[in-house]
Design a protein around this motif. Structure first.
Motif, mmCIF file in Angstrom:
data_model
loop_
_atom_site.group_PDB
_atom_site.id
_atom_site.type_symbol
_atom_site.label_atom_id
_atom_site.label_comp_id
_atom_site.label_asym_id
_atom_site.label_seq_id
_atom_site.Cartn_x
_atom_site.Cartn_y
_atom_site.Cartn_z
ATOM 1 N N SER A 178 -3.302 1.379 -2.577
ATOM 2 C CA SER A 178 -1.901 1.658 -3.445
ATOM 3 C C SER A 178 -1.276 -0.086 -3.415
ATOM 4 O O SER A 178 -1.555 -0.888 -2.101
ATOM 5 C CB SER A 178 -1.131 2.256 -3.105
ATOM 6 O OG SER A 178 -1.512 4.191 -3.460
ATOM 7 N N ASP A 179 -0.775 -0.614 -3.423
ATOM 8 C CA ASP A 179 0.140 -1.645 -3.355
ATOM 9 C C ASP A 179 1.469 -1.378 -2.797
ATOM 10 O O ASP A 179 1.934 -0.323 -2.672
ATOM 11 C CB ASP A 179 1.549 -2.126 -5.019
ATOM 12 C CG ASP A 179 2.553 -2.839 -4.978
ATOM 13 O OD1 ASP A 179 2.758 -2.776 -3.799
ATOM 14 O OD2 ASP A 179 2.339 -4.241 -5.009
ATOM 15 N N ALA A 180 1.364 -2.247 -2.241
ATOM 16 C CA ALA A 180 1.811 -2.067 -0.268
ATOM 17 C C ALA A 180 4.234 -1.515 -0.852
ATOM 18 O O ALA A 180 4.566 -1.206 -0.027
ATOM 19 C CB ALA A 180 2.304 -3.443 0.170
ATOM 20 N N ASP A 199 5.070 3.441 4.355
ATOM 21 C CA ASP A 199 4.215 3.582 5.289
ATOM 22 C C ASP A 199 4.885 3.375 6.434
ATOM 23 O O ASP A 199 4.679 4.350 7.645
ATOM 24 C CB ASP A 199 3.697 2.036 5.033
ATOM 25 C CG ASP A 199 2.396 2.350 6.139
ATOM 26 O OD1 ASP A 199 2.377 2.293 7.007
ATOM 27 O OD2 ASP A 199 0.585 1.773 5.525
ATOM 28 N N LEU A 200 5.847 2.638 6.150
ATOM 29 C CA LEU A 200 6.287 2.800 7.915
ATOM 30 C C LEU A 200 7.401 3.614 7.821
ATOM 31 O O LEU A 200 8.329 3.921 9.624
ATOM 32 C CB LEU A 200 8.041 1.072 8.103
ATOM 33 C CG LEU A 200 9.245 1.310 6.881
ATOM 34 C CD1 LEU A 200 9.797 0.140 6.963
ATOM 35 C CD2 LEU A 200 8.059 1.369 5.311
ATOM 36 N N ASP A 201 7.499 5.379 6.929
ATOM 37 C CA ASP A 201 8.605 6.360 7.287
ATOM 38 C C ASP A 201 7.697 7.016 8.504
ATOM 39 O O ASP A 201 7.918 8.124 8.851
ATOM 40 C CB ASP A 201 8.647 6.643 6.080
ATOM 41 C CG ASP A 201 10.126 5.893 5.695
ATOM 42 O OD1 ASP A 201 10.486 5.209 6.360
ATOM 43 O OD2 ASP A 201 9.873 5.977 4.558
ATOM 44 N N HIS A 203 -13.168 6.829 -2.400
ATOM 45 C CA HIS A 203 -11.874 6.457 -0.890
ATOM 46 C C HIS A 203 -11.942 7.371 -0.687
ATOM 47 O O HIS A 203 -10.924 6.788 0.728
ATOM 48 C CB HIS A 203 -10.393 5.381 -1.902
ATOM 49 C CG HIS A 203 -11.267 3.799 -2.126
ATOM 50 N ND1 HIS A 203 -11.523 3.575 -3.336
ATOM 51 C CD2 HIS A 203 -10.360 3.561 -2.277
ATOM 52 C CE1 HIS A 203 -11.566 2.134 -3.245
ATOM 53 N NE2 HIS A 203 -11.145 1.849 -2.722
ATOM 54 N N ALA A 204 -11.037 7.852 -1.097
ATOM 55 C CA ALA A 204 -11.074 9.262 -0.337
ATOM 56 C C ALA A 204 -12.164 9.512 1.555
ATOM 57 O O ALA A 204 -11.189 9.954 2.238
ATOM 58 C CB ALA A 204 -11.336 11.000 -0.577
ATOM 59 N N ALA A 205 -13.627 10.163 0.731
ATOM 60 C CA ALA A 205 -13.993 9.956 1.799
ATOM 61 C C ALA A 205 -13.759 8.540 3.045
ATOM 62 O O ALA A 205 -13.981 9.235 4.201
ATOM 63 C CB ALA A 205 -15.354 9.368 1.465
ATOM 64 N N ALA A 206 -14.021 7.566 2.647
ATOM 65 C CA ALA A 206 -13.511 6.254 3.109
ATOM 66 C C ALA A 206 -11.766 6.960 4.208
ATOM 67 O O ALA A 206 -12.049 6.485 5.322
ATOM 68 C CB ALA A 206 -13.003 5.160 2.383
ATOM 69 N N ALA A 207 -11.225 7.451 3.823
ATOM 70 C CA ALA A 207 -9.840 7.638 4.462
ATOM 71 C C ALA A 207 -9.640 8.363 4.906
ATOM 72 O O ALA A 207 -9.233 8.910 6.163
ATOM 73 C CB ALA A 207 -8.913 7.820 3.012
ATOM 74 N N TRP A 208 -10.531 9.673 4.803
ATOM 75 C CA TRP A 208 -10.660 10.776 6.104
ATOM 76 C C TRP A 208 -12.055 9.978 6.996
ATOM 77 O O TRP A 208 -11.584 10.707 8.076
ATOM 78 C CB TRP A 208 -11.757 12.402 5.203
ATOM 79 C CG TRP A 208 -10.735 13.481 4.864
ATOM 80 C CD1 TRP A 208 -11.163 13.090 2.986
ATOM 81 C CD2 TRP A 208 -9.673 13.058 4.997
ATOM 82 N NE1 TRP A 208 -9.915 13.997 2.599
ATOM 83 C CE2 TRP A 208 -8.960 14.551 4.079
ATOM 84 C CE3 TRP A 208 -9.204 13.715 6.271
ATOM 85 C CZ2 TRP A 208 -7.596 14.756 3.767
ATOM 86 C CZ3 TRP A 208 -7.883 14.730 6.115
ATOM 87 C CH2 TRP A 208 -7.282 14.848 4.754
ATOM 88 N N SER A 209 -12.545 8.937 6.968
ATOM 89 C CA SER A 209 -13.600 9.006 8.250
ATOM 90 C C SER A 209 -12.974 8.154 8.824
ATOM 91 O O SER A 209 -12.975 7.894 10.119
ATOM 92 C CB SER A 209 -14.986 7.974 7.697
ATOM 93 O OG SER A 209 -14.571 7.144 7.127
ATOM 94 N N ALA A 215 -3.759 6.510 5.440
ATOM 95 C CA ALA A 215 -5.537 5.444 5.118
ATOM 96 C C ALA A 215 -5.212 5.111 3.993
ATOM 97 O O ALA A 215 -5.955 4.010 2.903
ATOM 98 C CB ALA A 215 -6.623 5.851 5.769
ATOM 99 N N LEU A 216 -5.713 6.061 2.577
ATOM 100 C CA LEU A 216 -6.196 5.943 1.214
ATOM 101 C C LEU A 216 -4.390 5.114 0.554
ATOM 102 O O LEU A 216 -5.323 4.687 -0.109
ATOM 103 C CB LEU A 216 -6.212 7.115 0.870
ATOM 104 C CG LEU A 216 -6.272 7.671 -0.710
ATOM 105 C CD1 LEU A 216 -7.597 7.098 -0.767
ATOM 106 C CD2 LEU A 216 -6.434 8.859 -1.179
#
Length: 339
Positions: free
Chosen positions: A300-302, A256-258, A79-85, A294-295
């Motif tokens: 995570s829960d919204a 997220d909206l911050d 998931h970290a690799a996905a977030a960075w990509s 992204a991660l």
């Protein structure tokens, strides 16, 4: 999510050096294409995810009691690799020595592709005998000319475009007042957004009436070190602490909206909202903050705060990384964590 990019198997039966050289030369992260090289003889469960992180320019801390031990988890590492990509806008991933991968490793690559939507090109340096079943029906390429053509393919538009690199200012991303009441009888949350206790506008709404606080200058060596961190949440949190001169405690309620859609602004909340402030995000910190968001969206829960997962152990991983950086070395654990 947009459509997934194609999977291509490049069959290099004679292990022609041309194919390897061409794949390595195709590594251009700035153009949305990365080449991953599997580490020989590394049988660790998260080894291939670590190789992907390395290709994305990230470096895991080594040694006993490493602060990056959490990334030994296969789930978190991928998931970290996905977030960075996603944050970097990667559209095409090329992997050499694919014939050395187990079926499980191939499945991990395909799962990464599903998370990000990238085009995936696997270079198979032997006859295609005993292929994993997941690759049985994919497109195959055998000659140099067609391989060169595949490498030139840009890949699909990013499936989760979270960090448009050429956009500035405040975006029109939806940003609404959110009311987050605490449950009757509950204690204030130390890490979740429930600690806000009442409504507070996000970054985009706040920017319509408030000028952002300029980012604090950060030493070049700290910027470089933060850019190498492999855990997106750690990199994002330490970056924010650095350019706001804040504390980890100030990130407890970051939603997220911050963070605006173009990652140019972030709102930092205070208890009871007495001194919530809008900060400009410097260019160097935007990729880290984009990857952190992204991660958060992937895992995570919204209703959780973006950085809440880092606070469950009192910021131990964060503090361990901070102690390695001159920017934070003088801070005591108490001052770093609390406000």
């Amino acid at each position: 999510m947009l459509g997934l990019g194609e999977v291509t198997l490049v069959v290099d039966e004679r292990d022609d050096l041309h194919f390897t050289r061409a794949a390595l030369a195709a590594h251009r992260p700035q153009d949305g294409r990365v080449t991953v090289q599997p580490t020989p003889a590394n049988s660790g469960p998260a080894a291939l995810a670590h190789d992907a992180l390395y290709a994305l320019g990230k470096r895991l801390a080594s040694g006993p009691n490493s602060p990056d031990a959490a990334l030994d988890s296969v789930h978190l590492a991928w998931h970290a690799a996905a977030a960075w990509s996603i944050a970097a806008g990667v559209r095409h991933v090329v992997l050499i020595r694919a014939h050395l991968l187990t079926a499980r490793r191939v499945d991990q690559l395909l799962a990464w592709r599903e998370l990000t939507g990238v085009q995936l090109t696997l270079v198979w340096h032997k006859p295609p005998v005993g292929l994993p079943s997941a690759l049985a029906e994919v497109r195959r390429v055998r000659d140099r000319v067609r391989f060169t053509s595949v490498l030139a393919e840009p890949g699909p538009p990013p499936a989760r475009a979270l960090f448009p690199p050429n956009v500035t200012g405040v975006t029109a991303q939806a940003d609404v007042m959110v009311r987050l009441p605490m449950r009757p009888g509950s204690l204030p949350s130390r890490s979740g957004v429930a600690g806000l206790g009442r409504s507070c506008a996000g970054a985009t709404v706040t920017a319509q009436s408030t000028l952002p606080v300029p980012a604090r200058p950060v030493a070049a060596e700290t910027v470089t070190a933060l850019g190498l961190l492999a855990h997106p949440l750690v990199a994002g949190a330490l970056g924010v602490v650095a350019f706001t001169a804040g504390t980890l405690g100030s990130l407890r309620w970051t939603r997220d909206l911050d963070i605006t859609g173009d990652i140019s602004l972030i709102k930092i909340h205070e208890p009871a909202h007495r001194r919530c402030r809008l900060f400009a995000v410097p260019t160097w910190a935007r990729p880290q903050l984009a990857a952190a968001r992204a991660l958060h969206r992937l895992t995570s829960d919204a209703q959780e705060s973006v950085f809440s997962r880092l606070l469950v152990t009192e910021g131990r991983d964060l503090r361990a990384h901070a102690e390695r950086l001159p920017e934070f070395a003088a801070l005591s654990p108490g001052s770093f964590l609390c406000r």
